[in-house]
Structure formats: structure tokens, C-alpha cells
Design an enzyme around this catalytic site. Structure first.
Site, PDB file in Angstrom:
ATOM      1  N   HIS A 167      46.729  46.717  45.654  1.00  0.00           N
ATOM      2  CA  HIS A 167      45.856  46.701  44.477  1.00  0.00           C
ATOM      3  C   HIS A 167      44.868  47.856  44.615  1.00  0.00           C
ATOM      4  O   HIS A 167      44.090  47.916  45.575  1.00  0.00           O
ATOM      5  CB  HIS A 167      45.108  45.377  44.352  1.00  0.00           C
ATOM      6  CG  HIS A 167      44.221  45.315  43.146  1.00  0.00           C
ATOM      7  ND1 HIS A 167      44.663  44.830  41.935  1.00  0.00           N
ATOM      8  CD2 HIS A 167      42.930  45.684  42.959  1.00  0.00           C
ATOM      9  CE1 HIS A 167      43.679  44.896  41.048  1.00  0.00           C
ATOM     10  NE2 HIS A 167      42.616  45.420  41.649  1.00  0.00           N
ATOM     11  N   CYS A 168      44.906  48.780  43.666  1.00  0.00           N
ATOM     12  CA  CYS A 168      44.089  49.987  43.740  1.00  0.00           C
ATOM     13  C   CYS A 168      42.916  49.869  42.769  1.00  0.00           C
ATOM     14  O   CYS A 168      43.123  49.893  41.548  1.00  0.00           O
ATOM     15  CB  CYS A 168      44.916  51.224  43.402  1.00  0.00           C
ATOM     16  SG  CYS A 168      44.002  52.775  43.538  1.00  0.00           S
ATOM     17  N   PRO A 169      41.689  49.723  43.261  1.00  0.00           N
ATOM     18  CA  PRO A 169      40.549  49.647  42.337  1.00  0.00           C
ATOM     19  C   PRO A 169      40.261  50.965  41.638  1.00  0.00           C
ATOM     20  O   PRO A 169      39.640  50.986  40.576  1.00  0.00           O
ATOM     21  CB  PRO A 169      39.390  49.229  43.253  1.00  0.00           C
ATOM     22  CG  PRO A 169      39.777  49.698  44.612  1.00  0.00           C
ATOM     23  CD  PRO A 169      41.271  49.586  44.674  1.00  0.00           C
ATOM     24  N   GLY A 172      42.229  50.668  38.654  1.00  0.00           N
ATOM     25  CA  GLY A 172      41.962  49.423  37.934  1.00  0.00           C
ATOM     26  C   GLY A 172      43.184  48.579  37.677  1.00  0.00           C
ATOM     27  O   GLY A 172      43.238  47.873  36.665  1.00  0.00           O
TER      28      GLY A 172
END
Length: 378
Positions: A167-169, A172
Site C-alpha cells: 500500500h503506497c501512501p 493514495g
């Protein structure tokens, strides 16, 4: 107070479980935590705006007019890959329906048998064979499914993602089966753009000192190491046909003599499969239409039904379904109320309506006298 069930049509994305947000009628799918994504946009757009405003005019005149043109094309490609990664479905798997979950639970109970009290039940795992290698499929207690190979449950989005990478912030969104190649192209093109701006910023400082150029050099210097390092790490993973999640967990580290069943033992074949493979369609059907039964109180619906029944009556149906899980009670809103049953049951006066009055049959003699009287009058 009784309730009436009214059926209305809604889009499926409005009822999808999980912690994702949707925009543009379900076309855009992102995670709820989008603060870092806005920071990414600000850094990229802000740095390029300073470069186009202060360095490009001087470099185009004194060096070459192709410098701002190539920078603009590279900037547009970076933004396209970023938005494609952030706004797409990463490969979310739909959750099991209630009847499917019940069937899976029955299968698991039948396979495990009765577990004695105080003992932990065996793990819910299924074994499949991929390229002569045994791969374990784990059961997701949230989605009520056996996850496919390489899938994992994202705790931030609260959904199972096929070929889950991470999951890449910064984008997003999750990075999975459907958007991994766009994520890699984004990191690679951003590395090239950062190196390009950093190089010509140094050239501009040497030829002509400018305060904004020094600021851009500092921003690009600290960005360069992280972006280029991330691109190099994913290049290494693509060459092995491996995901970030598998690398962190050490799934194919070889400690237990378990080899990666998805690797072709060839760097070119692995890169072609990851970057040039087929584009997989989404399995969510986000923009599909479904019917939803929403309860409406009878007191609020009564005036509308009374006024409209005289001109254009609309039939109202109450949909009652049997519980899908055993020993499941029907909710109180779905049960017919006393007032509703009283309206449907006929009153005592209407049970035995009076018989219509039928005139007595006339005798033949009376008919003859009536015809003679009619002739005399004429």
C-alpha cells in the site's frame, strides 16, 4: 409503527465494503487516506513549475529550445502514470456472498470435524500446485474467501488485493495486479524527470546564479535518492518476478528449500510478464446497478398513497426473504404489523354484503294485459 419496503436502484460502488472512496460515479477508486497523495502532487507540480518559469527561458535561449520541450513531455508522462496508478482498481477481490460464506463454513467444518474443547482448530488452508510447487491458499476471515495465490488483505483499505505488492501512501492507493506496471513506470519516469531537472539546475547555477535555482537543487537532491532507490528496488523485484510483500515476508528466500514458482529463471521473461502482460479487467463491476430495499414508515407514506390512489394508484409490494443462515431471525421491520394486517383484512360489514334486489318475474297473463293496454293507448 409499520414499515413499508421500497425498492430503488443504486450503483454497486455505493454498497461495496471496505475503506475505499469513489468519485466520478465509481470511475475513480482510491484509499480514504489521500493526504500524502496531495503532497506528491504539490512537490511534482511545484518543482516543475519553478523549472519552467525560471530556468527554461534562459536555457532555451542559451543552450537549446529542446530542453523545455522534453521536460514538458516527461512531466506529462509522469502525471499520467501517477493518476493512472492512483485512480484505478488495484485488483480488489469481491467478498463472499452470505450463502457462499455459509457453504464455505460448512465445508471447513466437515473437513476439520469436531474439535475438542480447549484445543485450537486447525488453520484454514488449501494447497494448490503451481509449476510443481505446493502453494498454500489462506482463508480471509474478513472477506470470507480463500485468497488466490499472491493475494493479501490490505489493512488500510480493508480489502483483499490480487497480487498484492504494497500500500503506497504517496499514490493514495494499493499497488496490485492491475496497476503495478503503471506504478513502476511512474517511479521510473519520475526518476528521469528528477535527474533531468537536477542536472540542468546545476548547469543554470554555473552559468547564472539564481535563488530559486538553489532551492530546486536542494529539493531534487533529497528527492533523487529516495525515488531512484525505489525504482532500483522494484527493478530488482521485477527481474525475479517477485512482489514487495513476498520479499518482506521471505516467501521465496530459500530457507525451507521453497523456490519461487512464478519465476521463469530468466530476467527478460520475468520483465516481459510483469510489464508487457495482458491488462486484467476489474472483477468488482463498480458501475453496475443493483436493487436495494429501503424501509419507509407507514405514517409518512400514508398521505402520499391516499392522495395518489384516486388518480394513479401505484401498487406497493413488501419483499420478505427467508434467512440465509440457520437460526437467523427475521428483523422486526420486515414483519407485517398489526395496522397493516388490519388494513388488508375486510371489515365485518364487508364480509356479508347485502344481496342485490332482483325484480320478480312477470307471469304470461300480466304480459298480455300490459300489451293490450299499450295498444289501446296508441
Amino acid at each position: 409503527m409499520s414499515a413499508v419496503m421500497i425498492t430503488r436502484k443504486v450503483r454497486k460502488w455505493e454498497k461495496l465494503p471496505g475503506k475505499n472512496t469513489f468519485c466520478c460515479d465509481g470511475r475513480v477508486m482510491m484509499a480514504r487516506q489521500k493526504g500524502v497523495f496531495y503532497l506528491t502532487l504539490f512537490l511534482i507540480v511545484g518543482t516543475c513549475a519553478l523549472f519552467f518559469a525560471f530556468e527554461c527561458p534562459y536555457l532555451a535561449v542559451h543552450l537549446s529550445p529542446a530542453i523545455p520541450v522534453f521536460a514538458a513531455l516527461l512531466f506529462l508522462f509522469v502525471m499520467a502514470m501517477l493518476l493512472r496508478t492512483s485512480f484505478s482498481d488495484p485488483g480488489v477481490l469481491p467478498r463472499a456472498l452470505p450463502e457462499e460464506a455459509t457453504f464455505i463454513e460448512m465445508e471447513i467444518e466437515a473437513a476439520n470435524g469436531n474439535v475438542p474443547a480447549g484445543q485450537r482448530p486447525p488453520p484454514r488452508i488449501r494447497n494448490v500446485q503451481i509449476n510443481n510447487q505446493i502453494v498454500k491458499l489462506k482463508y480471509c476471515y474478513t472477506c470470507k474467501i480463500f485468497r488466490p495465490p499472491r493475494a493479501s488483505h490490505c489493512s488500510i483499505c480493508d480489502n483483499c488485493v490480487d497480487r498484492f505488492d504494497h500500500h503506497c501512501p504517496w499514490v493514495g492507493n494499493c499497488v496490485g495486479k492491475r496497476n503495478y506496471r503503471y506504478f513502476y513506470l511512474f517511479t521510473m519516469s519520475l526518476s528521469l524527470l528528477t535527474i533531468y531537472i537536477f542536472t540542468f539546475d546545476i548547469v543554470h547555477v554555473v552559468m547564472r546564479e539564481y535563488p530559486f535555482t538553489v532551492l530546486e537543487v536542494l529539493v531534487c537532491f533529497f528527492t533523487l535518492w529516495s525515488v531512484v532507490g525505489l525504482t532500483g528496488f522494484h527493478t530488482y523485484l521485477i527481474s525475479l518476478n517477485q512482489t514487495t510483500n513476498e520479499d518482506i515476508k521471505g516467501s521465496w528466500s530459500g530457507k525451507n528449500r521453497v523456490q519461487n514458482p512464478y519465476s521463469h529463471k530468466n530476467i527478460i521473461k520475468n520483465c516481459c510478464e510483469v510489464l508487457c502482460g495482458p491488462a486484467y479487467p476489474s472483477v468488482l463491476d463498480r458501475r453496475g446497478v443493483m436493487q436495494e430495499d429501503s424501509p419507509v414508515s407507514a405514517t409518512s407514506a400514508a398521505p402520499y398513497s391516499t392522495s395518489s390512489s384516486s388518480s394513479n394508484p401505484v401498487p406497493q409490494t413488501t419483499k420478505t426473504t427467508a434467512p440465509l443462515i440457520p437460526n437467523e431471525h427475521t428483523p422486526d421491520d420486515a414483519k407485517p404489523s398489526i395496522a397493516a394486517s388490519a388494513e388488508k383484512s375486510p371489515s365485518p360489514k364487508e364480509e356479508h354484503p347485502p344481496a342485490p334486489k332482483v325484480p320478480p318475474l312477470a307471469s304470461p297473463e300480466t304480459d298480455a294485459e300490459a300489451s293490450l293496454t299499450k295498444d289501446k293507448t296508441h
